[in-house]
Scaffold this active site. Structure first.
Site, PDB file in Angstrom:
ATOM      1  N   CYS A   2       0.858  -1.186   0.000  1.00 21.72           N
ATOM      2  CA  CYS A   2       0.000   0.000   0.000  1.00 21.72           C
ATOM      3  C   CYS A   2       0.898   1.241   0.000  1.00 21.72           C
ATOM      4  O   CYS A   2       2.099   1.157   0.173  1.00 21.72           O
ATOM      5  CB  CYS A   2      -0.865   0.022   1.250  1.00 21.72           C
ATOM      6  SG  CYS A   2      -1.806  -1.477   1.491  1.00 21.72           S
ATOM      7  N   ARG A  27       1.570   1.457  -5.963  1.00 20.15           N
ATOM      8  CA  ARG A  27       1.791   0.550  -4.833  1.00 20.15           C
ATOM      9  C   ARG A  27       0.507  -0.188  -4.463  1.00 20.15           C
ATOM     10  O   ARG A  27       0.503  -1.070  -3.619  1.00 20.15           O
ATOM     11  CB  ARG A  27       2.315   1.321  -3.618  1.00 20.15           C
ATOM     12  CG  ARG A  27       3.628   2.034  -3.812  1.00 20.15           C
ATOM     13  CD  ARG A  27       4.038   2.799  -2.574  1.00 20.15           C
ATOM     14  NE  ARG A  27       4.199   1.885  -1.460  1.00 20.15           N
ATOM     15  CZ  ARG A  27       5.318   1.182  -1.242  1.00 20.15           C
ATOM     16  NH1 ARG A  27       6.330   1.298  -2.081  1.00 20.15           N
ATOM     17  NH2 ARG A  27       5.430   0.357  -0.231  1.00 20.15           N
ATOM     18  N   ASN A 101       0.826   0.108   6.036  1.00 14.03           N
ATOM     19  CA  ASN A 101       1.279  -0.737   4.928  1.00 14.03           C
ATOM     20  C   ASN A 101       2.024  -1.907   5.556  1.00 14.03           C
ATOM     21  O   ASN A 101       2.956  -1.712   6.320  1.00 14.03           O
ATOM     22  CB  ASN A 101       2.212   0.041   3.998  1.00 14.03           C
ATOM     23  CG  ASN A 101       2.814  -0.875   2.924  1.00 14.03           C
ATOM     24  OD1 ASN A 101       2.181  -1.842   2.517  1.00 14.03           O
ATOM     25  ND2 ASN A 101       4.033  -0.596   2.503  1.00 14.03           N
ATOM     26  N   GLU A 481      10.506 -14.935 -19.082  1.00 14.61           N
ATOM     27  CA  GLU A 481      10.249 -13.499 -18.897  1.00 14.61           C
ATOM     28  C   GLU A 481       9.334 -12.968 -19.994  1.00 14.61           C
ATOM     29  O   GLU A 481       8.431 -12.174 -19.717  1.00 14.61           O
ATOM     30  CB  GLU A 481      11.566 -12.728 -18.879  1.00 14.61           C
ATOM     31  CG  GLU A 481      11.412 -11.228 -18.703  1.00 14.61           C
ATOM     32  CD  GLU A 481      10.676 -10.832 -17.417  1.00 14.61           C
ATOM     33  OE1 GLU A 481      10.479 -11.690 -16.533  1.00 14.61           O
ATOM     34  OE2 GLU A 481      10.266  -9.663 -17.317  1.00 14.61           O
ATOM     35  N   GLU A 488       1.016 -10.695 -17.670  1.00 12.61           N
ATOM     36  CA  GLU A 488       0.704  -9.854 -16.506  1.00 12.61           C
ATOM     37  C   GLU A 488       0.091  -8.519 -16.921  1.00 12.61           C
ATOM     38  O   GLU A 488      -0.588  -7.886 -16.116  1.00 12.61           O
ATOM     39  CB  GLU A 488       1.924  -9.627 -15.625  1.00 12.61           C
ATOM     40  CG  GLU A 488       3.005  -8.769 -16.209  1.00 12.61           C
ATOM     41  CD  GLU A 488       4.120  -8.484 -15.201  1.00 12.61           C
ATOM     42  OE1 GLU A 488       3.856  -8.335 -14.010  1.00 12.61           O
ATOM     43  OE2 GLU A 488       5.278  -8.451 -15.628  1.00 12.61           O
ATOM     44  N   HIS A 504       5.950 -33.261 -23.956  1.00  9.84           N
ATOM     45  CA  HIS A 504       5.580 -34.186 -22.865  1.00  9.84           C
ATOM     46  C   HIS A 504       4.258 -33.781 -22.237  1.00  9.84           C
ATOM     47  O   HIS A 504       4.070 -33.923 -21.023  1.00  9.84           O
ATOM     48  CB  HIS A 504       6.698 -34.215 -21.815  1.00  9.84           C
ATOM     49  CG  HIS A 504       7.977 -34.751 -22.354  1.00  9.84           C
ATOM     50  ND1 HIS A 504       8.232 -36.091 -22.533  1.00  9.84           N
ATOM     51  CD2 HIS A 504       9.063 -34.108 -22.851  1.00  9.84           C
ATOM     52  CE1 HIS A 504       9.414 -36.260 -23.070  1.00  9.84           C
ATOM     53  NE2 HIS A 504       9.951 -35.074 -23.275  1.00  9.84           N
ATOM     54  N   LYS A 603       3.230  -3.122  -7.418  1.00 13.48           N
ATOM     55  CA  LYS A 603       4.611  -2.995  -7.863  1.00 13.48           C
ATOM     56  C   LYS A 603       5.551  -3.806  -6.991  1.00 13.48           C
ATOM     57  O   LYS A 603       6.515  -4.379  -7.476  1.00 13.48           O
ATOM     58  CB  LYS A 603       5.061  -1.525  -7.860  1.00 13.48           C
ATOM     59  CG  LYS A 603       6.477  -1.314  -8.353  1.00 13.48           C
ATOM     60  CD  LYS A 603       6.677  -1.854  -9.769  1.00 13.48           C
ATOM     61  CE  LYS A 603       8.107  -1.728 -10.234  1.00 13.48           C
ATOM     62  NZ  LYS A 603       8.351  -2.501 -11.496  1.00 13.48           N
TER      63      LYS A 603
HETATM   64  C1  AGP Z   1       7.525  -8.341 -12.909  1.00 15.38           C
HETATM   65  O1  AGP Z   1       7.051  -7.680 -14.083  1.00 15.38           O
HETATM   66  C2  AGP Z   1       6.470  -8.416 -11.847  1.00 15.38           C
HETATM   67  N1  AGP Z   1       5.945  -7.140 -11.563  1.00 15.38           N
HETATM   68  C3  AGP Z   1       6.893  -9.215 -10.644  1.00 15.38           C
HETATM   69  O2  AGP Z   1       7.097 -10.536 -11.077  1.00 15.38           O
HETATM   70  C4  AGP Z   1       8.187  -8.770  -9.921  1.00 15.38           C
HETATM   71  O3  AGP Z   1       9.309  -9.042 -10.720  1.00 15.38           O
HETATM   72  C5  AGP Z   1       8.301  -9.582  -8.616  1.00 15.38           C
HETATM   73  O4  AGP Z   1       7.183  -9.288  -7.810  1.00 15.38           O
HETATM   74  C6  AGP Z   1       9.590  -9.290  -7.833  1.00 15.38           C
HETATM   75  O5  AGP Z   1       9.593  -7.951  -7.424  1.00 15.38           O
HETATM   76  P1  AGP Z   1      10.982  -7.327  -6.848  1.00 15.38           P
HETATM   77  O6  AGP Z   1      11.973  -7.423  -7.966  1.00 15.38           O
HETATM   78  O7  AGP Z   1      10.629  -5.936  -6.466  1.00 15.38           O
HETATM   79  O8  AGP Z   1      11.391  -8.167  -5.690  1.00 15.38           O
END
Ligand code: AGP
Length: 608
Positions: A2, A27, A101, A481, A488, A504, A603
């Site tokens: 948050c 956030r 938070n 990735e 996402e 498989h 985020k």
């Molecule tokens: C990546 O695009 C995502 N938002 C998510 O997988 C992110 O990489 C993951 O939550 C790790 O976050 P961090 O690098 O802040 O630890």
């Protein structure tokens, strides 16, 4: 996760808080609220929905006059998004308001305890327990009441607290969840992150665990949980204001994709000196580097994907065994961490709860932990034994791009440093790798120049139901990735598969027209991947191949080919990911998705 903002000073608090919250919406944004002291009492307005709803409800803050207040934008953990579950929460008489938070892990027994003492709860949240505990312990001294509450609660928290009986004061508390405080001649501020107050001050102080801050219009004082006063050092934020803005791009994500040549350069350059790689922050001599027998890499999401790449690179280049774990699995599998092992945690935010927990578990087992982190002063950065910053600047879009690329080059440099120290990378290979490393930014720039071609191709797939990514070795890591980036932000189902594994089981999902993205940048695996392409095409797939310039055979095998410039086999992820980031972005834009704030996401996931 948050966002929290607070202000106390000689300006109207509500507009300042709303503006700060807007900078923190990344956030979490499923509800928002504010508590403002209006001279007599605390006024609270809160609602489910985006911050805009709160802005409209309060006419931009005009309906909430007052010179001190706290605000909150929420990413729900305990209790679904609703008006009642929105913050701030408050005590029965409404004389204490709190925003939070983090997560109070022992909130259920505490909630039951407070109910037995006659308190009634209006929400399902863990936070409301704090409001009633503060009420229970408050006997006239806010610091004392706060300290007593901190001794009772377990978990993570960044708090903003108002006491109606102490109108000229605002309180902030921190444990594990990020919190900064700042001051200018108009007053004092609290915030979860820098962008919220950058407009007012560049000088901020990072609040450390179990510290209590009392803010007044004139200044700030810091106390420990034992109520002892302490002094703290402030830091100056170098970011320029627009770095946290969009800079003319439609979305933060596109801006950050285009920042990658610079952020890769910024991460590499300070560490190249006289033809060598210097990672001062590693705090390890060559002898200690030679003593490393195993490396454990632990991270989440995209950061985990860079760890998968690093496994291939380090094991091939340096011949050290590398284990890569998803952080949320690591500490629950009772990992075997032997003498001579090194743990590397990777995190853009430096606040991801699972990664932080893995760091703490590793340290508790006597491991040295290196953090590869983007946010300066973040919890992981401060708790790791050493930290290698990725100088990607503030990454606002929920989907990581520039921080991911910066993590990759940080890991390449770590591998090169290790290989050189251990004598397995000779001068000639080192020089070649260094030249290739330095060339990456311009090659990324070149790939960004293919935006239009990729956008056109992406537009054909905005209606897709399933998209598969396949690759072998490092190409599998790239596929992971590429698939995450797409799903996402576009909400299209996608999976990444080791190309040899597809047959498989999952190949049964391939139908006429299913898009399969085949990543093939490893020359020794070209033929194998082409075989997999043939397999899926035989089932009706449309294959987009991502391969290295010169791999002419791919023209015949795939339906559509994107070429990336030549680099050594270890660094191809840094180039192949660029078209995949753009592909995911344009598919999401084509579907009208909220690219920077995808549904259900935040985020940084600061709860387990
Ligand atoms: C990546 O695009 C995502 N938002 C998510 O997988 C992110 O990489 C993951 O939550 C790790 O976050 P961090 O690098 O802040 O630890």
């Amino acid at each position: 996760m948050c966002g929290i903002v607070g202000y106390i000073g000689n300006e109207q608090a509500a507009p300042i808080i709303l503006e700060g919250l807007a900078k923190l919406e990344y956030r979490g944004y499923d509800s928002a609220g504010m508590a403002i002291f209006d001279g007599q009492k605390i006024q609270i307005k809160k609602s489910v929905g985006r911050l805009k709803v709160l802005e409209n409800l309060t006419h931009g803050g005009e309906m909430m006059p007052g010179f001190s207040g706290i605000g909150h934008t929420r990413w729900a953990t305990h209790g679904a998004p609703s008006d009642a579950n929105s913050h701030p929460h408050y005590n029965p008489s409404g004389t204490i308001a709190v925003v939070h938070n983090g997560i109070i892990e022992n909130y259920i027994p505490l909630r039951n305890k407070m109910i037995s003492k006659g308190y009634e709860f209006k929400s399902e949240t863990d936070t409301e327990v704090l409001a009633h505990l503060l009420d229970y312990y408050y006997k006239g001294n806010p610091i004392e009441a706060i300290a007593k509450v901190l001794h009772r609660v377990e978990g993570s928290y960044a708090l903003g607290i108002l006491f109606a009986q102490h109108p000229g004061q605002l309180f902030a508390v921190r444990k594990d969840s990020p919190l900064i405080v700042g001051q200018n001649d108009a007053g004092c501020f609290i915030a979860s992150d820098v962008p919220a107050i950058l407009k007012y001050t560049r000088t901020v102080t990072y609040v450390d665990n179990q510290e209590i801050v009392r803010l007044t219009p004139e200044g700030m004082r810091f106390f420990t949980v034992d109520e002892e006063e302490i002094s703290k050092e402030a830091v100056t934020i170098e970011w320029d204001a627009d770095a946290a803005e969009k800079g003319g791009y439609e979305h933060f994500m596109l801006k950050e994709i285009y920042e990658q040549p610079k952020t890769v350069t910024d991460t590499i350059s300070p560490r190249i000196k006289d033809g060598d790689i210097v990672i001062e922050e590693l705090k390890m001599s060559d002898e200690e580097l030679r003593g490393i027998k195993r490396i454990h890499i632990v991270a989440c999401g995209s950061a985990y994907h860079t760890g998968v790449t690093a496994k291939y690179v380090i094991e091939k280049l340096v011949r050290i065994p590398v284990e890569v774990d998803v952080a949320s699995e690591f500490r629950y599998r009772d990992p075997i961490l032997e003498e001579g092992s090194m743990v590397v945690v990777i995190s853009q935010s430096g606040e991801t709860a699972d990664t932080l927990a893995a760091l703490r578990e590793s340290k508790a087992r006597g491991m040295k932990v290196l953090g590869i982190v983007n946010v300066v002063g973040s919890t992981i950065a401060r708790e790791a034994d050493s930290v290698m910053y990725t100088w990607a600047g503030p990454e606002i879009s929920v989907a990581t791009t520039k921080a991911y690329s910066a993590q990759l080059v940080a890991l390449y440099m770590l591998a090169m440093k290790l290989g050189k120290a251990r004598g397995v990378i000779d001068e000639e290979l080192f020089a070649t790798l260094l030249a290739d490393l330095r060339r990456l930014p311009e090659q990324i720039e070149f790939l960004l120049g293919q935006k239009t071609k990729i956008q056109r191709f992406a537009n054909r797939y905005v209606g897709a139901k399933d998209i598969f990514f396949i690759g072998r070795g490092i190409d599998y890591a790239i596929s992971l990735e590429g698939s995450l980036k797409l799903k996402e932000i576009s909400y299209i189902h996608s999976e990444a598969y080791a190309a040899g594994e597809l047959k498989h089981g999952t190949i049964s999902l391939i139908e006429d027209g299913t898009l399969v993205v085949a990543v093939s940048t490893q020359p020794e695996l070209f033929q194998k991947t082409i075989s997999n392409i043939v397999e899926v095409k035989a089932r009706g797939a449309f294959v987009m191949a991502l391969t290295t310039t010169g791999n002419k055979e791919m023209d015949k095998a795939a339906d559509y080919v994107i070429y990336i410039p030549q680099t050594n086999n270890y660094f191809t992820n840094s180039l192949a990911i660029i078209p995949l980031q753009l592909f995911g972005y344009y598919v999401a834009v084509g579907r009208g998705c909220d690219v920077d704030k995808p549904r259900n996401l935040a985020k940084s996931v600061t709860v387990e």
